[in-house]
Structure formats: structure tokens, C-alpha cells
Design a protein around this motif. Sequence first.
Motif, PDB file in Angstrom:
ATOM      1  N   TYR A 148      15.006  41.797  46.895  1.00 11.59           N
ATOM      2  CA  TYR A 148      14.586  40.282  46.966  1.00 11.59           C
ATOM      3  C   TYR A 148      14.786  39.781  45.603  1.00 11.59           C
ATOM      4  O   TYR A 148      14.342  40.710  44.586  1.00 11.59           O
ATOM      5  CB  TYR A 148      13.295  40.024  47.660  1.00 11.59           C
ATOM      6  N   LYS A 149      15.475  38.532  45.415  1.00  6.95           N
ATOM      7  CA  LYS A 149      15.230  37.908  44.259  1.00  6.95           C
ATOM      8  C   LYS A 149      13.805  37.617  43.658  1.00  6.95           C
ATOM      9  O   LYS A 149      13.006  37.355  44.674  1.00  6.95           O
ATOM     10  CB  LYS A 149      16.179  36.491  44.049  1.00  6.95           C
ATOM     11  N   PRO A 150      13.651  37.573  42.360  1.00  5.19           N
ATOM     12  CA  PRO A 150      14.568  37.687  41.226  1.00  5.19           C
ATOM     13  C   PRO A 150      14.697  39.034  40.934  1.00  5.19           C
ATOM     14  O   PRO A 150      15.158  39.402  39.899  1.00  5.19           O
ATOM     15  CB  PRO A 150      13.679  36.933  40.303  1.00  5.19           C
ATOM     16  N   ALA A 172      21.345  27.925  41.121  1.00  8.36           N
ATOM     17  CA  ALA A 172      20.567  26.622  40.759  1.00  8.36           C
ATOM     18  C   ALA A 172      19.277  26.817  40.431  1.00  8.36           C
ATOM     19  O   ALA A 172      18.853  26.100  39.440  1.00  8.36           O
ATOM     20  CB  ALA A 172      20.857  25.603  41.999  1.00  8.36           C
ATOM     21  N   SER A 173      18.476  27.638  41.095  1.00 11.41           N
ATOM     22  CA  SER A 173      17.133  27.721  40.592  1.00 11.41           C
ATOM     23  C   SER A 173      16.930  28.473  39.271  1.00 11.41           C
ATOM     24  O   SER A 173      17.757  29.430  39.182  1.00 11.41           O
ATOM     25  CB  SER A 173      16.224  28.216  41.826  1.00 11.41           C
ATOM     26  N   ALA A 174      15.748  28.090  38.574  1.00 13.61           N
ATOM     27  CA  ALA A 174      15.428  29.033  37.365  1.00 13.61           C
ATOM     28  C   ALA A 174      15.564  30.596  37.713  1.00 13.61           C
ATOM     29  O   ALA A 174      16.238  31.287  36.803  1.00 13.61           O
ATOM     30  CB  ALA A 174      14.312  28.502  36.849  1.00 13.61           C
ATOM     31  N   ARG A 175      14.664  31.175  38.743  1.00 13.72           N
ATOM     32  CA  ARG A 175      14.565  32.410  38.781  1.00 13.72           C
ATOM     33  C   ARG A 175      16.114  33.068  39.373  1.00 13.72           C
ATOM     34  O   ARG A 175      16.313  34.231  38.719  1.00 13.72           O
ATOM     35  CB  ARG A 175      13.730  33.085  39.968  1.00 13.72           C
ATOM     36  N   GLY A 179      17.570  35.956  37.039  1.00 13.89           N
ATOM     37  CA  GLY A 179      17.752  37.024  37.557  1.00 13.89           C
ATOM     38  C   GLY A 179      19.227  37.617  37.787  1.00 13.89           C
ATOM     39  O   GLY A 179      19.565  38.793  37.274  1.00 13.89           O
ATOM     40  N   ALA A 180      20.386  36.783  37.945  1.00 15.54           N
ATOM     41  CA  ALA A 180      21.583  37.253  37.806  1.00 15.54           C
ATOM     42  C   ALA A 180      22.166  37.440  36.262  1.00 15.54           C
ATOM     43  O   ALA A 180      22.765  38.422  36.185  1.00 15.54           O
ATOM     44  CB  ALA A 180      22.598  35.915  38.517  1.00 15.54           C
ATOM     45  N   VAL A 197      16.449  25.558  34.060  1.00 19.88           N
ATOM     46  CA  VAL A 197      16.555  26.689  33.506  1.00 19.88           C
ATOM     47  C   VAL A 197      15.406  27.154  33.234  1.00 19.88           C
ATOM     48  O   VAL A 197      14.428  26.539  32.587  1.00 19.88           O
ATOM     49  CB  VAL A 197      17.682  26.679  32.546  1.00 19.88           C
ATOM     50  N   ASP A 198      14.877  28.629  33.181  1.00 19.73           N
ATOM     51  CA  ASP A 198      13.819  29.132  32.564  1.00 19.73           C
ATOM     52  C   ASP A 198      13.962  29.132  31.169  1.00 19.73           C
ATOM     53  O   ASP A 198      14.687  29.979  30.647  1.00 19.73           O
ATOM     54  CB  ASP A 198      13.732  30.644  33.268  1.00 19.73           C
ATOM     55  N   ALA A 199      13.214  28.545  30.451  1.00 20.78           N
ATOM     56  CA  ALA A 199      13.397  28.549  28.873  1.00 20.78           C
ATOM     57  C   ALA A 199      13.034  29.841  28.247  1.00 20.78           C
ATOM     58  O   ALA A 199      13.698  29.899  27.217  1.00 20.78           O
ATOM     59  CB  ALA A 199      12.122  27.398  28.705  1.00 20.78           C
ATOM     60  N   GLU A 200      12.263  30.882  29.050  1.00 23.79           N
ATOM     61  CA  GLU A 200      11.860  32.123  28.380  1.00 23.79           C
ATOM     62  C   GLU A 200      12.888  33.182  28.774  1.00 23.79           C
ATOM     63  O   GLU A 200      12.972  34.308  28.244  1.00 23.79           O
ATOM     64  CB  GLU A 200      10.659  32.413  28.847  1.00 23.79           C
TER      65      GLU A 200
END
Length: 221
Positions: A148-150, A172-175, A179-180, A197-200
Motif C-alpha cells: 500500500y502507498k505510501p 496529486a496527493s502529498a503522500r 512516496g513515488a 506537496v509534503d514540505a518535509e
Amino acid sequence: MIVTFDLFSALTDSRTGGSAVFADLAARRGWDRTGVELYDHWDRHNKGLQRTARPPVTFSELSRQALARTYDEFGLGQGTVEVDLATIEESVPEWPLWPDVADGVRAVAAEHRTGILSNVDDALARTTRAARLVEPELLLTSQRLGAYKPSEQIYRRAAATVAPDRLVHVAASARDVRGALEAGITTVRLVRRGHAVDAEGPQPSLEVEEAADLPGVLQTL
């Protein structure tokens, strides 16, 4: 080149579709909760469960657990969880695509093989409107890939399935973006309302505002 798309963020406006069915359930049950409230909590629990789950635990089972947790949070009881999950899953074929998706995916498909990479069971994936736009053999699901993602595993197994040096993932989603990228997959971020976007995490170097812009970006790869 093989281009995969995330199903429930990049292609499907799942919040609109899911909130509508939850609003109908709330009205029928006499609950003082909005469809958006119920959907958002259910979606959050789904994503939390997917972080640690591994097939053969199914997407449907995770959705059931997420729904049970949502109903607990709101004090709605557990008596209707099973029947309500069936109603939600039966509604998925009606969940709308984002307005730019049909033309955008067809434009990509004119030049490249196209598929879906999603945290979902095979049977449910096939019922979606998005599935009609891609090659059936490229429905790459968590059930099929065993992750499963992520988790990075789902992306790496997807790449190994279709050709490691040819896969491009549209997320599109942050995770999903994170993950990709962390799995080393070439990733194009498709900007969608409600997603950031996930800033970290790693930042995508490729980004488009509309699906119609994808063919031009893919030509540069």
C-alpha cells in the motif's frame, strides 16, 4: 513510456463523490453530520491504516475499519457499518472525474501506454470511471502488487511489473508524490484542489496545473 495515474486524487474528485454518498447516509440515518465531515474522517482513517497494512488485508477491509472508527468518533454506533460500506462501494462508479481528466488522459494515451497505480482492490478499480480511460492490464493495484502507498514497495513493484526505466507516475496527493519520488520513480505532480506537496519530503521538479499539459511535459523526458 508507461504513464500511471493515481486513481482517487489525480483522476477522481473523490471528496466530492464520497461526500455526496455520506450526506445521503446521514440524511437517511438522521445524523447531524455533514457528508464532508464524515468523508474527511473516513478518508483520514483509511490513509492512517494504509501506512501499516499489508495485503492480503484488502482495501475493502481497511475501508470497513476506517468507517467503524469514524462512526465511533461521532458516536454513531456500529450497527450500520457493514451495510453502509456496501453503499459507499456501490457508489464509487458514480464518483466524478476531475473536469480535465478525460481529454487529458486520452491525449497522453495517444503517445504512451497508460495505467492506474492505486491503493485499491482489483474489482473496485475496474468499476471506476477512470478505468475506462486506461489499459485494463495496467490497473496496478495494492492487491496486485502486495503493498500500500505510501510504502516505496508499491512503486518499485509497479516499475518492475511494467519496465523499471520506462515508468512515469502522475500524482496529486502529498503522500503519493513523496512516496513515488522516494522510490526513485519519475513523478509529475498534477495540481489538485485540496492537495499540497509534503514540505518535509522531496520536491517534484515536474508539475502541471491541468491534465492537458501532461503531453508536453512527457515529451521532455
